[in-house]
Design a protein around this motif. Structure first.
Motif, PDB file in Angstrom:
ATOM      1  N   LEU A 113      -3.366  11.841   8.510  1.00 43.65           N
ATOM      2  CA  LEU A 113      -3.251  11.906   7.062  1.00 43.65           C
ATOM      3  C   LEU A 113      -1.833  12.335   6.729  1.00 43.65           C
ATOM      4  O   LEU A 113      -1.341  13.341   7.247  1.00 43.65           O
ATOM      5  CB  LEU A 113      -4.241  12.911   6.470  1.00 43.65           C
ATOM      6  N   LEU A 114      -1.164  11.587   5.895  1.00 41.86           N
ATOM      7  CA  LEU A 114       0.161  11.954   5.391  1.00 41.86           C
ATOM      8  C   LEU A 114       0.372  11.240   4.084  1.00 41.86           C
ATOM      9  O   LEU A 114      -0.400  10.357   3.715  1.00 41.86           O
ATOM     10  CB  LEU A 114       1.254  11.601   6.389  1.00 41.86           C
ATOM     11  N   GLY A 115       1.394  11.612   3.346  1.00 39.15           N
ATOM     12  CA  GLY A 115       1.621  10.968   2.060  1.00 39.15           C
ATOM     13  C   GLY A 115       2.503  11.747   1.121  1.00 39.15           C
ATOM     14  O   GLY A 115       2.809  11.257   0.033  1.00 39.15           O
ATOM     15  N   ALA A 116       2.926  12.957   1.496  1.00 39.88           N
ATOM     16  CA  ALA A 116       3.809  13.723   0.625  1.00 39.88           C
ATOM     17  C   ALA A 116       5.219  13.147   0.668  1.00 39.88           C
ATOM     18  O   ALA A 116       5.607  12.437   1.604  1.00 39.88           O
ATOM     19  CB  ALA A 116       3.824  15.193   1.047  1.00 39.88           C
ATOM     20  N   VAL A 117       6.004  13.441  -0.353  1.00 38.81           N
ATOM     21  CA  VAL A 117       7.419  13.064  -0.452  1.00 38.81           C
ATOM     22  C   VAL A 117       7.583  11.544  -0.349  1.00 38.81           C
ATOM     23  O   VAL A 117       8.544  11.044   0.228  1.00 38.81           O
ATOM     24  CB  VAL A 117       8.281  13.782   0.610  1.00 38.81           C
ATOM     25  N   GLY A 118       6.620  10.802  -0.888  1.00 41.06           N
ATOM     26  CA  GLY A 118       6.757   9.361  -0.948  1.00 41.06           C
ATOM     27  C   GLY A 118       6.321   8.608   0.285  1.00 41.06           C
ATOM     28  O   GLY A 118       6.320   7.372   0.282  1.00 41.06           O
ATOM     29  N   THR A 119       5.983   9.289   1.372  1.00 41.08           N
ATOM     30  CA  THR A 119       5.516   8.580   2.570  1.00 41.08           C
ATOM     31  C   THR A 119       4.165   7.939   2.276  1.00 41.08           C
ATOM     32  O   THR A 119       3.437   8.369   1.386  1.00 41.08           O
ATOM     33  CB  THR A 119       5.399   9.531   3.765  1.00 41.08           C
ATOM     34  N   GLN A 120       3.816   6.911   3.052  1.00 44.46           N
ATOM     35  CA  GLN A 120       2.625   6.131   2.768  1.00 44.46           C
ATOM     36  C   GLN A 120       1.715   6.074   3.988  1.00 44.46           C
ATOM     37  O   GLN A 120       2.077   5.515   5.024  1.00 44.46           O
ATOM     38  CB  GLN A 120       3.020   4.719   2.338  1.00 44.46           C
ATOM     39  N   GLY A 121       0.519   6.645   3.859  1.00 46.24           N
ATOM     40  CA  GLY A 121      -0.413   6.652   4.970  1.00 46.24           C
ATOM     41  C   GLY A 121      -0.905   5.270   5.345  1.00 46.24           C
ATOM     42  O   GLY A 121      -1.140   4.985   6.519  1.00 46.24           O
ATOM     43  N   LEU A 122      -1.070   4.369   4.345  1.00 45.27           N
ATOM     44  CA  LEU A 122      -1.562   3.033   4.660  1.00 45.27           C
ATOM     45  C   LEU A 122      -0.542   2.268   5.499  1.00 45.27           C
ATOM     46  O   LEU A 122      -0.909   1.507   6.397  1.00 45.27           O
ATOM     47  CB  LEU A 122      -1.880   2.269   3.377  1.00 45.27           C
ATOM     48  N   ASP A 123       0.751   2.446   5.211  1.00 50.20           N
ATOM     49  CA  ASP A 123       1.781   1.832   6.047  1.00 50.20           C
ATOM     50  C   ASP A 123       1.579   2.192   7.508  1.00 50.20           C
ATOM     51  O   ASP A 123       1.619   1.339   8.395  1.00 50.20           O
ATOM     52  CB  ASP A 123       3.173   2.320   5.611  1.00 50.20           C
ATOM     53  N   GLU A 124       1.362   3.483   7.775  1.00 47.49           N
ATOM     54  CA  GLU A 124       1.205   3.925   9.161  1.00 47.49           C
ATOM     55  C   GLU A 124      -0.098   3.391   9.758  1.00 47.49           C
ATOM     56  O   GLU A 124      -0.162   3.072  10.945  1.00 47.49           O
ATOM     57  CB  GLU A 124       1.258   5.448   9.236  1.00 47.49           C
TER      58      GLU A 124
END
Length: 542
Positions: free
Chosen positions: A288-299
């Motif tokens: 799970l990630l997504g802070a500061v504009g990162t995208q979990g779906l990309d990963e």
């Protein structure tokens, strides 16, 4: 032979089933729901060029119809424009694709409807999992409770993954990293097609940060960063924020149509293991990630690209433990690095500590924000696997090109075996290695002449002799490569290595390393492996 069982019918599970089918592997997708996705315009996905290209290759039908490529990026602080960056076109940076997640899932379901190797089973929740030497057996409950037999099982069943729990895999990390209020609305804003990130907006209800990102058909998604432990956001409070924000940007609140609202919390978590025998984790089940504009779906989609060709190799021909273990070693390391970068950036961007305290040599606040939102740098760029267990040993014949070993290759024009000119990316995802010869000037020659000239006959013979399937391609130029350079590319588009000229023995050794070595006679009767001793360097992260 038994199909691969994919638990979960979100974008990652659907994409994985299509990626396997593209390589001749049947899949059964177990969908807890009814086979339709709730329309939530405020729940969207931002896809980088590499993951957008993956979905296009898989036949997703809604990328062009429902997705929007941003034309620019603006960063404001209070009343001042801090940065403006054009996106797309010949002069702009690559533009992210913004699409509602329900539209993305619908496009993948449409692709599955025309794919004979994928079976989508609705109303099926997995509740039991067993493994043996030759496959997996799972049980589902629901309207059609039954047992399923498969060659492998992949848990793509989200943050509360049943597969992960049945495998007794820990999922440590940080809870409530960021909270956001979100609204989707149809409105005219002053910068059509451009995304905006506004820090410390000068109106009372603006909070610390608000973003506006365009969607198709005049729709925008607005996100407000909320205090970590603030009060509940009521509908009236959210509408007040919305009206104040629109007035701050437009001078007065313009007419708008509110389509959807919500509040969501971001978490940072990383599963301790991504493989147990024939069972794997991918997407939100693994991270799970997504802070500061990162995208979990990309990963999650990058998990798909990495895992699909390795699982296909095992399904068709039997694979070594090294090849299957490399999924965890490569992807977990890459996601751990992304999480680490985001966690280090949060104190900097949210008002704590100095930049050099956390990230020596880092650039600035504006650059960090752009990295995460636009897919650059440690927060967003496509991953490289420089320390992959599949990397071949150093050889004097290796040469350097513009792409480092383990990095994603440039999408250059290539000539395919049938004489057609295509993008290199179009040949990915087919379960075979790509051997690319850099041969300037071939574009002006008739193919029948250069196929029998120069180094081509010797290189073609070397490719035919490789221990795995490979396709020979020719390009006029590749960044940083001289004439007669030979590139070896993995099925997921990562460079294995490059050679200065035709080196059959070294090319064979590199291809053999990429498959993890020759599979043993017991590869088709594999038992559950013990914890890898050296393949994964991230076991103690989080």
């Amino acid at each position: 032979m038994d199909p691969v069982i994919v638990a979960g019918a979100g974008p990652v599970g659907l994409a994985l089933s299509l990626a396997l089918a593209a390589q001749g592997v049947p899949a059964v997708v177990l969908d807890e729901g009814s086979g339709t996705d709730e329309q939530r315009p405020a729940r969207t996905a931002i896809l980088r060029p590499d993951t957008t290209a993956l979905l296009a290759r898989l036949g997703c039908t809604t990328l062009d119809e429902q997705g929007t490529h941003w034309t620019g990026w603006r960063l404001m602080r209070r009343k001042q424009l801090m940065r403006e960056l054009p996106l797309g076109g010949e002069d702009g940076a690559p533009a992210p694709l913004h699409i509602p997640q329900h539209a993305l899932a619908r496009g993948l379901r449409d692709a599955i409807a025309g794919q004979e190797l994928v079976r989508l089973v609705t109303g099926s929740r997995l509740d039991s999992l067993e493994q043996d030497d030759r496959g997996v057996t799972v049980h589902t409950r629901g309207t059609g409770a039954t047992w399923w037999r498969g060659s492998h099982v992949v848990g793509c069943d989200g943050a509360r993954s049943t597969v992960r729990k049945l495998l007794n895999i820990r999922f440590p990390g940080r809870t409530a990293v960021e909270r956001h209020a979100v609204a989707a609305l149809r409105v005219d804003l002053p910068w059509p097609g451009e995304a905006l990130l506004h820090r410390q907006p000068p109106w009372p209800s603006g909070g610390e940060e608000v973003s506006a990102r365009p969607l198709a058909d005049g729709v925008w998604r607005l996100d407000w960063l909320l205090p970590a432990r603030g009060e509940l956001v009521t509908p009236d409070a959210l509408v007040t924020r919305l009206r104040d924000t629109l007035a701050g940007w437009c001078g007065a609140t313009p007419p708008y149509e509110l389509l959807d609202t919500g509040v969501y919390t971001l978490h940072h978590r990383l599963a301790r293991r991504w493989r147990v025998g024939r069972a794997f984790l991918a997407g939100d089940a693994a991270h799970l990630l997504g802070a500061v504009g990162t995208q979990g779906l990309d990963e999650g989609l990058r998990d798909v690209a990495n895992l699909a060709w390795k699982m296909a190799e095992d399904w068709h021909r039997g694979a070594t433990e090294a090849l299957l273990d490399s999924y965890q070693a490569e992807r977990r390391t890459a996601v751990a690095s992304r999480l680490r970068a985001a966690d280090q950036s949060l104190p900097i961007l949210r008002g704590g500590g100095g930049l050099r305290t956390y990230m020596p040599g880092a650039r600035g606040h504006d650059t960090l924000l752009a990295d995460g939102h636009l897919g650059h740098g440690p927060l967003g760029a496509p991953p490289s696997y420089p320390h992959s267990p599949l990397a071949p040993p150093y050889a004097e014949a290796h040469t350097t090109v513009g792409t480092p070993p383990g990095g994603p290759v440039a999408d250059v024009l290539v000539t395919a075996p049938d004489g057609t000119t295509v993008r290199l990316g179009d040949r990915l995802g087919r379960g075979q290695l790509l051997v690319v010869l850099v041969a300037p000037g071939t574009g002006v020659w008739d193919r029948r002449h250069w196929l029998t000239a120069g180094v081509m006959p010797r290189l073609a013979a070397a490719v035919d002799a490789l221990p795995v399937r490979a396709e020979l391609l020719v390009t006029e130029a590749y960044p940083g490569a001289s004439a007669h350079t030979v590139l070896l590319v993995r099925p997921d588009g990562h460079l294995v290595t490059a050679f200065g000229g035709v080196r059959p023995a070294e090319l064979y050794a590199a291809a053999d390393a990429t498959r993890g070595g020759a599979p043993s006679a017991r590869s088709s009767a594999r038992s559950e492996p013990s914890e890898p001793a050296s393949a994964d360097r991230t076991a103690n992260i989080n």
